[in-house]
Design a protein around this motif. Sequence first.
Motif, PDB file in Angstrom:
ATOM      1  N   THR A 123     -13.823  -6.663  35.239  1.00  0.00           N
ATOM      2  CA  THR A 123     -14.032  -5.229  35.430  1.00  0.00           C
ATOM      3  C   THR A 123     -14.275  -4.535  34.093  1.00  0.00           C
ATOM      4  O   THR A 123     -13.832  -4.998  33.041  1.00  0.00           O
ATOM      5  CB  THR A 123     -12.820  -4.574  36.128  1.00  0.00           C
ATOM      6  N   LYS A 183     -12.279   0.957  39.724  1.00  0.00           N
ATOM      7  CA  LYS A 183     -12.676  -0.190  38.909  1.00  0.00           C
ATOM      8  C   LYS A 183     -14.113  -0.564  39.248  1.00  0.00           C
ATOM      9  O   LYS A 183     -14.492  -0.608  40.410  1.00  0.00           O
ATOM     10  CB  LYS A 183     -11.768  -1.390  39.169  1.00  0.00           C
ATOM     11  N   GLN A 239     -17.079  -3.515  38.609  1.00  0.00           N
ATOM     12  CA  GLN A 239     -17.281  -4.885  38.162  1.00  0.00           C
ATOM     13  C   GLN A 239     -18.401  -4.939  37.133  1.00  0.00           C
ATOM     14  O   GLN A 239     -19.437  -4.307  37.291  1.00  0.00           O
ATOM     15  CB  GLN A 239     -17.623  -5.799  39.334  1.00  0.00           C
TER      16      GLN A 239
END
Length: 154
Positions: free
Chosen positions: A30, A40, A42
Amino acid sequence: MALKDVWFTPEFGEAFPDGLFLLGEITAVTEFSSDRNAPKRQRIDVDNEGNGTGKRLWKGTVTDPTALGAKNVSFDVTFVADVMPVPAAAPIARGMTPIELEGLQVKPKVAGSGEFKSIGFNVRATGIKGDTSGSRQAPADPGAARPNSTGKAA
């Protein structure tokens, strides 16, 4: 130096003659955010200039049974794939699964600090041999709009 961003591509058996063992699970890499309430995100394989594959990044910690010294026994492997790789083999112990990397790439780096520097490696791969998660093969049901094995739509 021209070699600073070069990834070397050894055969898996040459780099790890006794194989590797995945410790625990593979997780998404992340991006850092100073706002801890932000969702979050990626990371994807793209650098600041926009170069890269554009695929998602995943991380797994592995151990090399032939490594000498406690410093080199375990390290992280970054997987560059659209779908999280899944080991095909069953675990030999809780949290310890034998794996063979596909699309192996290594790049040397300086590890440590001060007078305790050594050469380390960034290790990445495109997948795990025998993976059936969809990252290395077509899905089981391609749908009517996709061509079948004869090249014609269903």
